[in-house]
Design an enzyme around this catalytic site. Structure first.
Site, mmCIF file in Angstrom:
data_model
loop_
_atom_site.group_PDB
_atom_site.id
_atom_site.type_symbol
_atom_site.label_atom_id
_atom_site.label_comp_id
_atom_site.label_asym_id
_atom_site.label_seq_id
_atom_site.Cartn_x
_atom_site.Cartn_y
_atom_site.Cartn_z
ATOM 1 N N THR A 111 23.122 -9.984 6.399
ATOM 2 C CA THR A 111 22.496 -11.214 6.893
ATOM 3 C C THR A 111 22.572 -11.297 8.416
ATOM 4 O O THR A 111 23.575 -10.901 9.019
ATOM 5 C CB THR A 111 23.145 -12.471 6.277
ATOM 6 O OG1 THR A 111 22.440 -13.617 6.753
ATOM 7 C CG2 THR A 111 24.613 -12.607 6.643
ATOM 8 N N ASN A 117 22.028 -14.332 9.655
ATOM 9 C CA ASN A 117 22.191 -15.782 9.770
ATOM 10 C C ASN A 117 23.668 -16.113 10.068
ATOM 11 O O ASN A 117 24.542 -15.845 9.246
ATOM 12 C CB ASN A 117 21.733 -16.375 8.429
ATOM 13 C CG ASN A 117 21.911 -17.873 8.350
ATOM 14 O OD1 ASN A 117 22.806 -18.437 8.976
ATOM 15 N ND2 ASN A 117 21.067 -18.505 7.560
ATOM 16 N N LYS A 160 25.652 -18.119 7.416
ATOM 17 C CA LYS A 160 26.060 -17.357 6.222
ATOM 18 C C LYS A 160 27.247 -16.457 6.540
ATOM 19 O O LYS A 160 28.159 -16.301 5.730
ATOM 20 C CB LYS A 160 24.904 -16.491 5.722
ATOM 21 C CG LYS A 160 23.896 -17.255 4.912
ATOM 22 C CD LYS A 160 22.980 -16.278 4.218
ATOM 23 C CE LYS A 160 21.811 -16.995 3.590
ATOM 24 N NZ LYS A 160 20.805 -16.058 3.094
ATOM 25 N N ASP A 220 20.358 -13.270 -1.728
ATOM 26 C CA ASP A 220 19.043 -13.895 -1.712
ATOM 27 C C ASP A 220 19.089 -15.102 -2.639
ATOM 28 O O ASP A 220 19.668 -15.019 -3.729
ATOM 29 C CB ASP A 220 17.970 -12.899 -2.175
ATOM 30 C CG ASP A 220 16.597 -13.309 -1.681
ATOM 31 O OD1 ASP A 220 16.415 -13.406 -0.457
ATOM 32 O OD2 ASP A 220 15.705 -13.552 -2.514
ATOM 33 N N SER A 221 18.523 -16.219 -2.177
ATOM 34 C CA SER A 221 18.666 -17.473 -2.914
ATOM 35 C C SER A 221 17.344 -18.205 -3.020
ATOM 36 O O SER A 221 16.386 -17.912 -2.301
ATOM 37 C CB SER A 221 19.620 -18.426 -2.183
ATOM 38 O OG SER A 221 20.814 -17.818 -1.877
ATOM 39 N N PHE A 235 19.879 -27.790 5.162
ATOM 40 C CA PHE A 235 18.580 -27.182 5.469
ATOM 41 C C PHE A 235 17.770 -27.116 4.179
ATOM 42 O O PHE A 235 18.236 -27.537 3.104
ATOM 43 C CB PHE A 235 18.772 -25.775 6.072
ATOM 44 C CG PHE A 235 19.271 -24.761 5.074
ATOM 45 C CD1 PHE A 235 20.602 -24.747 4.696
ATOM 46 C CD2 PHE A 235 18.404 -23.840 4.483
ATOM 47 C CE1 PHE A 235 21.068 -23.822 3.765
ATOM 48 C CE2 PHE A 235 18.852 -22.913 3.552
ATOM 49 C CZ PHE A 235 20.194 -22.914 3.200
ATOM 50 N N GLY A 236 16.564 -26.581 4.286
ATOM 51 C CA GLY A 236 15.731 -26.333 3.103
ATOM 52 C C GLY A 236 15.542 -27.572 2.246
ATOM 53 O O GLY A 236 15.177 -28.644 2.736
ATOM 54 N N ASP A 244 17.812 -29.277 0.706
ATOM 55 C CA ASP A 244 19.036 -30.089 0.583
ATOM 56 C C ASP A 244 18.771 -31.593 0.446
ATOM 57 O O ASP A 244 19.442 -32.260 -0.355
ATOM 58 C CB ASP A 244 19.980 -29.843 1.772
ATOM 59 C CG ASP A 244 20.756 -28.543 1.633
ATOM 60 O OD1 ASP A 244 20.751 -27.961 0.541
ATOM 61 O OD2 ASP A 244 21.376 -28.123 2.631
ATOM 62 N N HIS A 246 25.804 -22.625 -4.788
ATOM 63 C CA HIS A 246 25.375 -21.412 -5.488
ATOM 64 C C HIS A 246 25.842 -20.165 -4.737
ATOM 65 O O HIS A 246 26.274 -19.196 -5.338
ATOM 66 C CB HIS A 246 23.849 -21.430 -5.632
ATOM 67 C CG HIS A 246 23.121 -21.874 -4.378
ATOM 68 N ND1 HIS A 246 23.403 -23.050 -3.732
ATOM 69 C CD2 HIS A 246 22.130 -21.303 -3.647
ATOM 70 C CE1 HIS A 246 22.619 -23.183 -2.663
ATOM 71 N NE2 HIS A 246 21.846 -22.129 -2.594
HETATM 72 P P1 IMP Z 1 17.927 -17.492 1.454
HETATM 73 O O1 IMP Z 1 17.614 -16.347 0.566
HETATM 74 O O2 IMP Z 1 19.373 -17.890 1.398
HETATM 75 O O3 IMP Z 1 17.451 -17.270 2.868
HETATM 76 O O4 IMP Z 1 17.138 -18.763 0.900
HETATM 77 C C1 IMP Z 1 15.716 -18.755 0.774
HETATM 78 C C2 IMP Z 1 15.203 -20.164 0.743
HETATM 79 O O5 IMP Z 1 15.721 -20.869 -0.393
HETATM 80 C C3 IMP Z 1 15.603 -21.015 1.948
HETATM 81 O O6 IMP Z 1 14.704 -20.837 3.018
HETATM 82 C C4 IMP Z 1 15.513 -22.434 1.355
HETATM 83 O O7 IMP Z 1 14.175 -22.868 1.307
HETATM 84 C C5 IMP Z 1 15.995 -22.219 -0.071
HETATM 85 N N1 IMP Z 1 17.467 -22.398 -0.135
HETATM 86 C C6 IMP Z 1 18.401 -21.456 -0.430
HETATM 87 N N2 IMP Z 1 19.639 -21.970 -0.398
HETATM 88 C C7 IMP Z 1 19.496 -23.264 -0.079
HETATM 89 C C8 IMP Z 1 20.442 -24.324 0.116
HETATM 90 O O8 IMP Z 1 21.676 -24.174 0.033
HETATM 91 N N3 IMP Z 1 19.912 -25.529 0.429
HETATM 92 C C9 IMP Z 1 18.586 -25.747 0.559
HETATM 93 N N4 IMP Z 1 17.669 -24.801 0.407
HETATM 94 C C10 IMP Z 1 18.118 -23.554 0.086
#
Ligand code: IMP
Length: 205
Positions: free
Chosen positions: A11, A13, A16, A76-77, A157-158, A160, A185
């Site tokens: 990552t 970020n 993270k 990845d989330s 973020f995202g 939340d 998660h």
């Molecule tokens: P990443 O793979 O962790 O970069 O997550 C991809 C996308 O999933 C992010 O840009 C958010 O839109 C959403 N996302 C993942 N984890 C979270 C979280 O903890 N809170 C809010 N949105 C999340």
């Protein structure tokens, strides 16, 4: 598969990176004597073209493992909404279009769900350790909750501001970061993966 003494993070970020280091410090102070190295600066952006969380984590970790010749850790989330058959899912960061802002993605989700009574959803993380020889250890983490009808809270973020985890009377965006990080998660996936890595100590040959 051998117990690694170094792991490099895929990552870029900084949040993270801190989260992963904090998990190790808090839960594995004695058990996980591994140097956690930052992602090398000379590796450019890695396009996430997979159609599953696992595929995307594999793309990122394999690239960094090849570049460093060290085991690499990627995650990845995304958010999966039950009534939308798992959308926005792997497209969570670009639900409202390529380069969409968090706000635009969230507003698209709220408009898709307008009037829907089933609001159940979950955030999912896939964590993956890839060794330079291609061996893999993987783990997933999930937190279930519901999508509110409007955003509440300023943190995070995202998605939340619209995600209220089960058992809590506030959204992720209303929580102090430490509380969110302690139930998220991502935390669940990393703990599960680190448990498997610790387990390698006994099985390494
Ligand atoms: P990443 O793979 O962790 O970069 O997550 C991809 C996308 O999933 C992010 O840009 C958010 O839109 C959403 N996302 C993942 N984890 C979270 C979280 O903890 N809170 C809010 N949105 C999340």
């Amino acid at each position: 598969m051998f117990y690694p003494n170094k792991i490099v993070l895929a990552t870029a970020n900084p949040h993270k990176t801190t989260e992963i280091r904090n998990i190790i410090k808090t839960y594995y102070a004695k058990d996980l004597d591994i140097d956690i190295l930052p992602r090398p600066k000379d590796v450019g952006e890695i396009p996430e073209t997979g159609d599953t969380f696992l595929a995307n984590a594999r793309i990122k970790a394999s690239r960094i493992a090849r570049a460093t010749n060290l085991p690499a850790l990627a995650d990845d989330s995304g958010l999966l909404v039950d009534v939308l058959d798992g959308l926005p899912g792997v497209n969570s960061s670009c639900y409202a279009g390529e380069h969409a802002s968090d706000r635009a993605n969230l507003e698209k989700l709220l408009s898709e769900m307008e009037g829907m009574t089933d609001r159940k959803a979950g955030f999912v993380t896939q964590a993956l350790l890839v060794f330079p020889n291609g061996d893999e250890l993987s783990a997933t983490g999930e937190i279930r909750g519901e999508i509110l009808g409007f955003p509440v809270g300023q943190n995070g973020f995202g998605y939340d501001p619209v995600f209220k985890p089960d058992g809590y009377a506030m959204t992720f965006a209303e929580m102090k970061p430490d509380l969110k990080d302690s139930i998220s998660h991502r935390k669940r996936a990393f703990i599960a993966l680190f448990n498997r890595i610790v387990g390698l100590k006994d099985t390494s040959v």
